[in-house]
Design an enzyme around this catalytic site. Structure first.
Site, PDB file in Angstrom:
ATOM      1  NE  ARG A 271      -2.329   0.600   3.779  1.00 43.59           N
ATOM      2  CZ  ARG A 271      -1.672   1.230   4.759  1.00 43.59           C
ATOM      3  NH1 ARG A 271      -1.280   2.468   4.587  1.00 43.59           N
ATOM      4  NH2 ARG A 271      -1.409   0.612   5.887  1.00 43.59           N
ATOM      5  CG  HIS A 275      -5.984   1.656   6.710  1.00 45.19           C
ATOM      6  ND1 HIS A 275      -6.107   0.383   6.200  1.00 45.19           N
ATOM      7  CD2 HIS A 275      -7.099   1.885   7.443  1.00 45.19           C
ATOM      8  CE1 HIS A 275      -7.256  -0.136   6.605  1.00 45.19           C
ATOM      9  NE2 HIS A 275      -7.874   0.757   7.356  1.00 45.19           N
ATOM     10  CE1 TYR A 284       1.557   2.225   8.442  1.00 44.36           C
ATOM     11  CE2 TYR A 284       0.366   3.854   9.760  1.00 44.36           C
ATOM     12  CZ  TYR A 284       0.479   3.085   8.606  1.00 44.36           C
ATOM     13  OH  TYR A 284      -0.468   3.177   7.615  1.00 44.36           O
TER      14      TYR A 284
END
Length: 391
Positions: A271, A275, A284
């Protein structure tokens, strides 16, 4: 990343290298044969749908940032996994997406504006699933896997599997991410599909992040082995290779339609964006990791191949760029004109016919909106009485 489940430690089917060259040699010959018959028109169509899916993605993200959408789930980087898979579908096949399968819906012909009604809050779905054999977006993580398993059992019992008629035999595909494999619904769906030998393909797009959780904190084994644990044929494919994704899905659907049962496919991808638009991936993951995967961009990879083989040229790309601009302009115009749904719409789509309890809930809600709320005690008594009368 856990070295035991990373790409270097697990067999990964690949037909197109990251540099845009076809994989040659003796291995994977059966899968290579499946892409040999793809016509230049089909290859151009795949590339076009990948490019338009990304433009849709960019425009939707921008619209959300401008306050025109409540939320949006980007699919940047997963175009090959989705478009390659969708090109293997037959018209009679049925798909059950999550909330990120914009490329699948592009191939199935769902209007781009309709795809954003859900994210704008104008509709609970946005399109009629039966017009495209494509169910609406599903937000409850993994629940679409059970829907797909049930639908597959239904068409199996309706005699639409294993007849030998290519225009009649049907199959089902359900899409979910790596995080959804931890959900009970997905595992229960695998049980039902396996024991019933149902015609369903479980297509896991492993983009390596369940929101902010890396794959290493989700599993100690490769995800495709989940399918093997249920007795389902399973494999891992390079999810940034549109040709490989097409080939493995083609094989799985062929087996499903003929009565051979389910397949579990793990499309190993990444990705590239957030998200959802409420997420900040810089919290992160590292810029270095993002740069590594940016060099594996599935669209550029396919463009290099098609240019080298003379399938596309400058004129084609110029026209495609114009089409993408037109798509962006249409989205900006039409989405802003979408009207909000009525507050009572949620009561209208629960059952196909009127249901007494839903009707009662609607009446309570309308009274509340009118400034005449019913007390909790009155509501409880009325509901209990109604339920008793229905027994």
């Amino acid at each position: 990343m856990n070295s035991d489940i990373g790409e270097d430690k697990v067999p990964l089917l690949q037909l197109l290298t990251p540099e845009g060259s076809r994989v040659t040699g003796r291995g994977n010959s059966a899968y290579r044969k499946r892409i040999e018959n793809l016509t230049p028109e089909q290859l151009r169509g795949m590339y076009r749908d990948m490019v338009l899916t990304r433009r849709f993605d960019d425009e939707a993200t921008s619209l959300q940032r401008q306050g025109e959408l409540g939320l949006y789930a980007p699919s940047r980087g997963q175009e090959a996994a989705q478009v390659g898979n969708a090109y293997a579908l037959a018209p009679q096949d049925y798909v059950f997406p999550s909330y990120r399968e914009h490329g699948v819906l592009q191939v199935r012909g769902v209007d781009p504006v309709d795809r954003l009604e859900f994210y704008r809050g104008s509709d609970h779905g946005g399109w009629n699933p039966h017009e495209h054999n494509a169910q609406v977006y599903t937000v409850v993580i993994g629940s679409q896997a059970l829907h797909a398993a049930g639908y597959a059992m239904g068409i199996q019992r309706d005699g639409l599997v294993g007849t030998g008629d290519p225009e009649k035999d049907a199959a089902v595909v359900t899409y979910f991410g790596d995080g959804a494999t931890s959900q009970g619904d997905v595992n229960e769906a695998l049980v039902f599909a396996a024991v019933n030998q149902s015609p369903v393909v479980f297509y896991c797009q492993n983009n390596q992040w369940a929101i902010s959780e890396p794959l290493a904190r989700q599993t100690r084994t490769p995800l495709y082995k989940r399918g093997e644990g249920f007795g389902i044929p399973s494999l891992r494919v390079d999810g940034n290779d549109v040709l490989a994704c097409y080939a493995v899905t083609s094989e799985a659907l062929e087996r499903a339609r003929s009565g051979g049962g389910p397949t579990f496919i793990e499309a190993f991808t990444y990705r590239m964006g957030a998200h959802t638009t409420s997420d900040d991936p810089t919290r992160y993951r590292t810029t270095e990791q993002e740069q590594v995967w940016a060099r594996r961009d599935p669209i550029e990879r396919f463009r290099v191949l098609l240019t080298r083989e003379g399938v596309i040229d400058g004129e084609f790309e110029k026209q495609l760029e114009a089409d993408a601009e037109a798509l962006g302009e249409r989205l900006r115009d039409k989405v802003r004109k979408l009207e909000p749904s009525t507050k009572t719409q949620m009561f209208e789509t629960v059952y196909a016919t009127e249901h007494s309890i839903v009707s009662e809930d609607r009446a309570w809600f309308e009274a509340y909106e009118a400034g005449e709320p019913i007390t909790a005690g009155e509501q409880f008594a009325a509901t209990a009485a109604q339920q008793g009368g229905n027994r």
